[in-house]
Design a protein around this motif. Structure first.
Motif: not given
Lengths: 837, 125
Positions: A197-199, A206, A289-291, A293-294, A297-298, A333-334, A568, B17, B88, B91, B94, B102
């Motif tokens: 899954s996406l997580d 990604w 990991y989650r940051l 990915v952020l 995307i950012g 920043i990213p 997803i 965004l 998921v 996630f 979050y 951001l």
């Protein structure tokens, strides 16, 4: 799952046989990502070496003041080709190529969803790129800089065909990149291991997803720009000629709207690779990991707000510049988040003293320096001093070499065991690293100083009194050191790289799926995963996969298969019947390249013939691409789960590809619309002052009516198709056949209406952009006419009915898009000036 | 069904965004037009038309981004689809929140220059 029962006799042999590549010369017709990926990476690396050689020639010329090793004419071609080849033929292709190889493996998919499309993209790039490079040997290489600004590159100041090589060659190679991007989006979202899954998606996936989305939004701008400049050069349509209501800045906006995201398009996959290599080298999961990915995307979004920072010195309004200055700072920043995540991961693990680690550390050092000078030049007043000096050259080489080349070498050393029967050498790898690392710093750090001392870019020599001599000599010495390092790497490659199927096991004790035991069928069975690092967290996973205890251990349809999963949750949805080797894609690519090259060298009849042949081969290739449900019907993939072998509608992978293609077409259209409004803002005097100057309102109303009528007929054809084969297929066929001339009639009315007013495209920027909107619409009409008639032929051949209808659905989607685009174009051309007047 | 669901959920996830992008485009186009068509000198309520418009657009964008952030935080609106306590969904929730955070920084960073920098240049208003 995992299924403990033993697998039947002969199942594995059958799987091997189905995935076996063709022998002898026919090997080149292979489409499997494991082969195409290696060829693709190899070709991209070849261009890296060729463009690097060009750089060494330039550095030799610049080593001392007033050397006359090469003259300015050749020098202009060299710096243009060095930049163009590095950016268009190496940087983007190599990251795409690595993903062709890695992405399915990292998601336990047996292949990409459209293998023949990626094979086509590779071969088109191979033929077109080599032909483009050869222009150097005829003195015909483009010489206007890699960003080709008009008016220098327009017909007045660049009358030869050098610029056309760039425009037609690069424009068509970008089509290759876009085809790859469509494949990557569908691959990342629809062909994953069940449970991935996406997580739990690898950061590399990604990164490639964001990369591909950026490509489809940004690359159409360069396609639009090259189209406009080629129309100006060939037919004198004055988009960029100020005296006729055009504007050179239009090119810069279009180019850099592509050009800035392009560099993040280059960086993000590399960052994704780093996020896979660092945890393996440090033997611990990625921190944050989650940051991360952020951050990926950012970066993808924010990088679209930077393009004017390449235009700070063009006299644009101050506040406008400030918006881009702010965004250029914000985008750090990213990047910073990712750098800190990698450092934290290294700190929290026990990093191995291996070559990939060296290249990763080198990447961190060099890329961060480049990022810092990037924030410096984001300050508008500083950039006003540094623009077009060697300071900028230093900055972008630090970010590009640091940010992409070093991760690329790390990736070569790290993933070689999955592609080669021998790993690369640790000793040679470390030698290559130190030579390249020292060389890069010696070459390019010095250029910060040279730039601040005032040395401008793109000059073939300089006088001794400027004091730049010693620094240039140092840079040249550094450049040869880099060359030596690359040579060591080439020696390592020649000694040790033996493609194709690596059988070396999980050498690094990494956690992700590309390290599962595999053959040319990829993994024996497709696992269910429950973690981001399945090989670390799921005990016995490798053995269970190898023994066929998961999904699809055999090939029940008798052909190549992989599982399509939901975007997803990665729940299995259906089994994708994957096509096998084909010469048609190779020939289609060859004739596409020949068509564009023929246009460039002005051999129009051969070009036309090649164009027709290209279309023929594409259609012939497409003929097998809609197989309908397999004869065996639904199949049991394992664990009691039965899946269809064919599906239609929004779940279908080709539906997704069409939607993405529509976004690409829409973005090209959007760029032409932008050009319309931009030129109106700059040169309103060339716009029609009253409705009297426009075509009479009946022309666009007629055109719109014909467009809408064609859409209705296609919709009706679809309604009738849902009754086939129980009812006759003739209503569907007739509706489609009638829709084609209606659509053509609509665009013909528009063009006739404009011609009737006396407007001509070469007389003004306004004329040029109106006829471009019409021409682009005409192009879409032509493509849809072919698609419509092809669909009718499918029906006549008995390959189209209410179940087996992907071909029709795709045509219908694109048709309605084409009509909607036409209506918007009519509205802009005919309503906007009337609203003003 | 899982696939059309995906479009809605992922657009919401990057909503912050998307708002940044719209804000950026609008303020840039507005300033460009104000300078190209020479109306940057207009004033409303004692403020120049450009700083006023950019500030208003910035505040609207910030507010919209905060709405996205709060909807995700409270699992309301489009985030209702993320109510099932699955890894998921957590996630995606979050990520929606951090993307919005951001964006708040980026939108503010982009808007502030309008308070300090003249719209067109020193010679023009």
């Amino acid at each position: 799952m995992p299924n403990p029962a033993p697998r039947p006799e002969g199942e594995l042999e059958e799987l091997k046989r189905i995935w076996e590549p063709p022998k002898g010369i026919h090997f080149l017709s292979a489409v499997n990502n494991n082969y195409v990926g290696v060829w693709y990476v190899g070709t991209a690396f070849l261009f890296f070496v060729l463009a690097g050689a060009l750089a060494l020639i330039m550095r030799t010329q610049l080593a001392q003041p007033e050397l006359r090793l090469i003259g300015h004419e050749l020098y202009n071609q060299l710096f243009t080709m060095h930049g163009t080849i590095m950016m268009f033929l190496f940087a983007v292709p190599v990251v795409e190529a690595l993903s062709v190889f890695l992405l399915p493996n990292m998601q336990a998919a047996r292949d990409l969803p459209f293998p023949r499309l990626s094979a086509y993209a590779f071969w088109a790039y191979f033929f077109g790129g080599l032909a483009f490079f050869c222009s150097l040997f005829f003195g015909l290489a483009p010489n206007g800089g890699w960003f080709m600004y008009p008016p220098l590159t327009s017909y007045i100041y660049s009358p030869g065909i050098n610029a056309d090589f760039w425009l037609l060659g690069i424009g068509f190679i970008e089509i290759s990149a876009i085809a790859g991007a469509i494949e990557i989006i569908v691959g990342v979202l629809k062909t994953r291991a069940p449970g991935q899954s996406l997580d739990k998606l690898p950061v590399y996936s990604w990164a490639m997803l964001v990369f591909a989305l950026m490509v489809i939004v940004a690359f159409p701008a360069i396609i639009a720009a090259t189209l406009l400049l080629e129309l100006e050069r060939a037919f004198h349509w004055p988009f960029f000629i100020a005296e006729k209501g055009g504007d050179p800045l239009l090119w810069q906006h279009l180019f850099w709207f592509f050009g800035h995201p392009e560099v993040y398009v280059i960086f993000l996959p590399a960052a994704g690779m780093v996020s896979m290599i660092v945890p393996a080298m440090a033997q611990t999961p990625l921190v944050g990991y989650r940051l991360v990915v952020l951050a990926v995307i950012g970066t993808g979004f924010l990088s679209f707000g930077l393009w004017v920072h390449h235009m700070f010195t063009t006299g644009l309004p101050q506040l406008s510049l400030s918006f881009f200055s702010a965004a250029s700072m914000a985008v750090s920043i990213p990047s910073g988040i990712q750098v800190f995540a990698w450092i934290a991961t290294i700190a929290s693990g026990k990093v191995q003293n291996k070559t990939p680690t060296y290249f990763i550390l080198g990447f961190l050092f060099i890329f961060v320096i480049g990022g810092l000078t990037g924030v410096m030049v984001a300050m508008v007043p500083f950039d006003w001093q540094a623009h077009d000096t060697y300071f900028i050259v230093a900055h972008f080489h630090y970010v590009l070499i640091g940010g992409m080349v070093f991760p690329m070498f790390a990736a070569f050393y790290y993933w070689a065991p999955t592609a080669s029967q021998r790993p690369l050498s640790e000793t040679l790898g470390k030698w290559a690293f130190w030579l390249i690392f020292i060389g890069v710093n010696v070459t390019f750090f010095t250029m910060h100083i040279t730039g601040l001392m005032g040395m401008p870019r793109r000059t073939y020599t300089y006088i001794a009194e400027m004091g730049w001599g010693p620094f240039n000599l140092i840079s040249t010495f550094g450049a040869y050191t880099i060359g030596a390092g690359v040579l060591v790497f080439l020696i390592d490659l020649a000694k040790n790289f033996r493609p194709y199927q690596g059988d070396l096991g999980n050498l690094w004790n990494a956690g992700t799926l590309e390290w599962l035991p595999s053959g040319n069928y990829q993994t024996r069975s497709i696992p269910v995963i429950t973690s981001r690092e399945p090989l670390w967290d799921q005990p016995n996973l490798s053995d269970d996969v190898e023994a066929g205890r998961y999904y699809l251990p055999g090939a029940q349809t008798g052909g190549r298969e992989t599982i399509v999963t939901s975007p997803i949750d990665a729940r299995p949805q259906y089994v994708l019947q994957i096509p096998g080797p084909s010469w048609r894609t190779v020939f289609a690519a060859f004739f596409t390249a020949a068509f564009f090259i023929g246009l460039t060298i002005k051999l129009y009849t051969p070009a036309f013939v090649c164009g027709v042949l290209a279309v023929v081969f594409v259609i012939w290739w497409l003929w097998d691409s809609d197989p309908g449900p397999a004869e065996v019907g639904e199949i049991e993939i394992g664990g009691g789960l039965k899946l269809p072998t064919y599906t239609t509608g929004p779940m279908n992978h080709s539906w997704w590809a069409m939607i993405i293609l529509m976004i690409v077409a829409g973005m090209v259209f959007g760029c032409i619309v932008f050009s319309y409004f931009f030129l109106w803002t700059i040169s309103p005097r060339t716009w029609p002052l009253s409705a009297a100057a426009l075509p009479a309102i009946w022309w666009p109303i007629g055109a719109a009516a014909l467009f809408v009528a064609s859409s209705l007929l296609v919709w009706l054809a679809g309604r009738k198709l849902s009754l086939v084969p129980e009812r006759s297929a003739w209503p569907t066929r007739i509706a489609l056949v009638l829709a084609v001339p209606l659509f053509i009639g609509g665009i013909a009315l528009e063009v006739l209406g404009q011609l009737e007013t006396g407007l001509r495209p070469s007389e003004s920027g306004y004329g040029a952009v109106v006829y471009t909107l019409a021409s682009y619409q005409g192009f879409l009409v032509a493509v849809l006419a072919i698609m419509g008639l092809y669909t009718v032929v499918r029906s006549l051949a008995g390959c189209l009915n209410r179940v087996r209808r992907s071909t029709f659905d795709n045509t219908q989607l694109f048709w309605h898009y084409g009509v909607a685009q036409g209506l918007v174009a009519l509205l802009i051309i005919h309503a906007f000036p009337r609203l003003l007047g | 069904m899982g696939d059309t669901d995906f479009i809605r959920k992922s657009l919401f996830m990057v909503g912050g965004l998307l708002i940044w992008g719209a804000h950026f485009g609008l303020v840039y186009i507005f300033n460009a037009m104000a300078c190209a068509r020479h109306f940057a000198g207009l004033r409303y309520l004692g403020f120049g038309v450009v700083p006023l418009t950019v500030s208003v657009l910035t505040l609207v964008a910030l507010a919209a981004t905060i709405v996205v952030l709060l909807l995700a935080f409270w699992r309301r609106g489009p985030a209702r689809a993320l109510r099932d306590q699955k890894p998921v969904n957590d996630f995606m929730r979050y990520t929606t929140i951090t993307v919005a955070a951001l964006s708040l920084i980026a939108v503010a960073w982009n808007g502030i220059p309008a308070l300090v920098v003249p719209p067109c240049g020193y010679a023009l208003p």
